[in-house]
Design a protein around this motif. Structure first.
Motif, PDB file in Angstrom:
ATOM      1  N   ALA A 100      74.972 -24.966 -12.882  1.00 35.68           N
ATOM      2  CA  ALA A 100      75.724 -26.066 -12.965  1.00 35.68           C
ATOM      3  C   ALA A 100      75.694 -27.030 -11.877  1.00 35.68           C
ATOM      4  O   ALA A 100      75.829 -26.573 -10.648  1.00 35.68           O
ATOM      5  N   TRP A 102      77.234 -28.979  -9.397  1.00 38.06           N
ATOM      6  CA  TRP A 102      78.688 -29.247  -9.077  1.00 38.06           C
ATOM      7  C   TRP A 102      78.524 -30.112  -7.964  1.00 38.06           C
ATOM      8  O   TRP A 102      78.501 -29.911  -6.836  1.00 38.06           O
ATOM      9  N   VAL A 109      75.395 -20.214 -13.938  1.00 39.69           N
ATOM     10  CA  VAL A 109      75.981 -20.294 -15.282  1.00 39.69           C
ATOM     11  C   VAL A 109      75.618 -19.201 -16.046  1.00 39.69           C
ATOM     12  O   VAL A 109      74.388 -19.124 -16.260  1.00 39.69           O
ATOM     13  N   ASN A 165      85.931 -27.503 -13.093  1.00 38.77           N
ATOM     14  CA  ASN A 165      84.484 -27.807 -12.741  1.00 38.77           C
ATOM     15  C   ASN A 165      83.508 -27.273 -13.537  1.00 38.77           C
ATOM     16  O   ASN A 165      82.118 -27.768 -13.182  1.00 38.77           O
ATOM     17  N   VAL A 166      83.485 -26.233 -14.307  1.00 34.47           N
ATOM     18  CA  VAL A 166      82.209 -25.845 -15.376  1.00 34.47           C
ATOM     19  C   VAL A 166      82.745 -26.214 -16.710  1.00 34.47           C
ATOM     20  O   VAL A 166      81.661 -26.486 -17.688  1.00 34.47           O
ATOM     21  N   PHE A 167      83.801 -25.991 -17.220  1.00 41.48           N
ATOM     22  CA  PHE A 167      84.222 -25.999 -18.482  1.00 41.48           C
ATOM     23  C   PHE A 167      84.457 -27.517 -19.072  1.00 41.48           C
ATOM     24  O   PHE A 167      84.237 -27.940 -20.175  1.00 41.48           O
ATOM     25  N   TYR A 170      82.157 -30.734 -19.324  1.00 32.53           N
ATOM     26  CA  TYR A 170      81.076 -30.552 -20.136  1.00 32.53           C
ATOM     27  C   TYR A 170      81.386 -30.441 -21.686  1.00 32.53           C
ATOM     28  O   TYR A 170      80.805 -30.958 -22.619  1.00 32.53           O
ATOM     29  N   SER A 171      82.480 -29.738 -21.708  1.00 31.66           N
ATOM     30  CA  SER A 171      82.971 -29.523 -23.213  1.00 31.66           C
ATOM     31  C   SER A 171      83.407 -30.723 -23.769  1.00 31.66           C
ATOM     32  O   SER A 171      83.211 -31.017 -25.045  1.00 31.66           O
ATOM     33  N   ASN A 306      73.208 -27.704 -16.200  1.00 34.01           N
ATOM     34  CA  ASN A 306      74.163 -28.225 -16.855  1.00 34.01           C
ATOM     35  C   ASN A 306      74.843 -29.294 -15.737  1.00 34.01           C
ATOM     36  O   ASN A 306      75.077 -28.788 -14.612  1.00 34.01           O
ATOM     37  N   THR A 308      78.216 -30.607 -15.199  1.00 33.34           N
ATOM     38  CA  THR A 308      79.654 -30.266 -15.655  1.00 33.34           C
ATOM     39  C   THR A 308      80.678 -31.330 -15.080  1.00 33.34           C
ATOM     40  O   THR A 308      81.926 -31.116 -15.377  1.00 33.34           O
ATOM     41  N   THR A 314      74.868 -33.716 -21.089  1.00 32.95           N
ATOM     42  CA  THR A 314      75.337 -32.521 -20.649  1.00 32.95           C
ATOM     43  C   THR A 314      74.518 -31.660 -19.920  1.00 32.95           C
ATOM     44  O   THR A 314      74.762 -31.073 -18.965  1.00 32.95           O
ATOM     45  N   ARG A 315      73.121 -31.817 -20.247  1.00 36.93           N
ATOM     46  CA  ARG A 315      72.272 -30.862 -19.486  1.00 36.93           C
ATOM     47  C   ARG A 315      70.861 -31.467 -19.541  1.00 36.93           C
ATOM     48  O   ARG A 315      70.461 -32.387 -20.303  1.00 36.93           O
TER      49      ARG A 315
END
Length: 405
Positions: A100, A102, A109, A165-167, A170-171, A306, A308, A314-315
């Motif tokens: 990810a 960041w 991930v 910061n990860v989910f 991105y979601s 990714n 995020t 997204t990626r």
């Protein structure tokens, strides 16, 4: 031998014993099994100009083998599934790794002990990791939802960081809705690991077909009993016969080539599209793919990065990591999620799983429930978010049933 391609108009009504709609993983496997084990003459109808569904790949103008519809890494711990796919291709061992981005720093991930140390520093991460092990056990995998449900302030600190910061962002990009509305069945697919394991998948068998997915499908469909018709939609090939004029009346038969077809019909496409979206479209997420070639050997630090917390895609994936191809140039693809609105210009990639959409799907499934020779299978036809190995498993199970009959 090779794949037997035919024009649909040239196929006679008595030249086939089974019809398979779609030449992706589910359709191609069932077609092969019916042809090989049951001796059936199988007609495969594919609306695209090539076989392989969303797994299709090709060599681009730069000489790089790319996956046309985003990266696909096959992985399974099911021995039957592993042995089956190895029949039709030699496989290049490949363990996918994802980072990810960041704010310019890379976090592994799924989020793991290494990610924790990068995010929180050496000393504080040791304290947090110890608290997580006390709560869940060493080596455990927990979901973001499970972490968020904890009352321990240390666990909540980790949960809040991962969620934010990860989910979360991105979601929201992936699903087109606020992260708080994403179904728990989707949230749970990417865990938080209480270990240093930085592999994206942990299955015992992981890899990429050595000569590409399209070559794999060419081998799979290479049988004298299989005919493949490209550029043909099921809606145009089938005449649907309903039990009555009522809007919810089920199918009583399907005609193919102007005759009621009584052999097995294996359907792998979006079920709502077969019925011309009579009750409205089933919601899917689609992807726009932006490919770019660079005149250097590597662009990314691993197969997929990714994004995020930044960017509107997204990626990004670099294919030479996956394929092992050695070249002086490289190709990457960025993925931009979109609502699926046009069957002619877009690809349905991800069913949007929630209770309302599943009930919507059942409206369409009820049309076919009383038709004894109609078999929906696969991610689109069943409106489920299956990994590839699960699709193979379900296709083989269906083939077992059909061949036993």
């Amino acid at each position: 031998m090779s794949v037997r391609y035919r024009d649909y108009l040239d196929v006679g009504p008595k030249e086939f014993d089974a019809v398979v709609v779609g030449s992706g993983l589910a359709g191609s496997i069932v077609a092969r099994e019916l042809a090989e084990r049951a001796g059936a003459r199988v007609l495969v109808i594919e609306k695209r100009p090539r076989i392989g569904g969303n797994l299709a790949d090709e060599v681009n103008d730069a000489g790089i083998l790319v996956h046309c519809y985003g990266p696909h890494v096959f992985h399974t711990s099911n021995e039957r599934v592993r042995d089956y796919v190895k029949r039709f291709s030699r496989w290049r061992p490949y363990e996918h790794r994802v980072l990810a981005n960041w704010y310019g720093t890379y976090l592994p991930v799924p989020f793991n002990r290494t990610s924790l140390e990068i995010a929180f520093g050496h000393d504080h991460s040791r304290e947090l990791f110890s608290r997580m092990v006390d709560a869940f056990g060493a080596g455990a995998e927990v979901t973001v939802s499970e972490l968020l449900a904890q009352h321990d302030p240390d666990l909540k600190e980790v949960a809040d960081f991962v969620y934010r910061n990860v989910f979360s962002y991105y979601s929201e990009k992936q699903w087109g809705i606020p992260a708080s509305q994403v179904d728990d069945r989707i949230i749970g697919r990417v865990p938080v690991r209480l270990s240093n394991d930085d592999r994206y998948f942990t299955d015992s068998f992981q890899g990429i077909p050595a000569h590409g997915y399209t070559a794999f499908f060419e081998s799979l469909l290479d049988h004298e009993n299989i005919s493949v018709c490209l550029g043909m939609e099921a809606e145009n090939a089938f005449e649907l016969v309903f039990a009555s004029r009522d809007a919810h009346a089920p199918l009583s038969a399907i005609k193919v080539k102007d005759r009621v077809f009584e052999g097995p019909i294996v359907y792998t496409g979006p079920l709502d599209e077969l019925f011309l979206s009579r009750f409205g479209r089933l919601p899917y997420r689609s992807l726009d793919f932006a490919f770019e070639t660079f005149e250097r050997e590597r662009v990314l630090p691993c197969g997929t990065v990714n994004f995020t917390v930044t960017e509107d895609y997204t990626r990004m994936t670099e294919f030479t990591w996956l394929t092992g191809q050695a070249a002086q140039r490289t190709t990457v693809v960025r993925e931009y999620p979109r609502a699926y609105e046009d069957a002619y210009t877009q690809v349905p990639c991800y069913p949007i799983i929630n209770d309302a959409n599943l009930a919507h799907y059942e409206e369409y499934r009820s049309f076919t429930a009383t038709l004894p020779n109609f078999y929906p299978v696969g991610r689109l036809a069943e409106y489920r978010y299956y990994d590839m190995d699960k699709v193979v498993e379900r296709a083989l199970a269906l083939a077992d049933r059909l061949c036993d009959r």
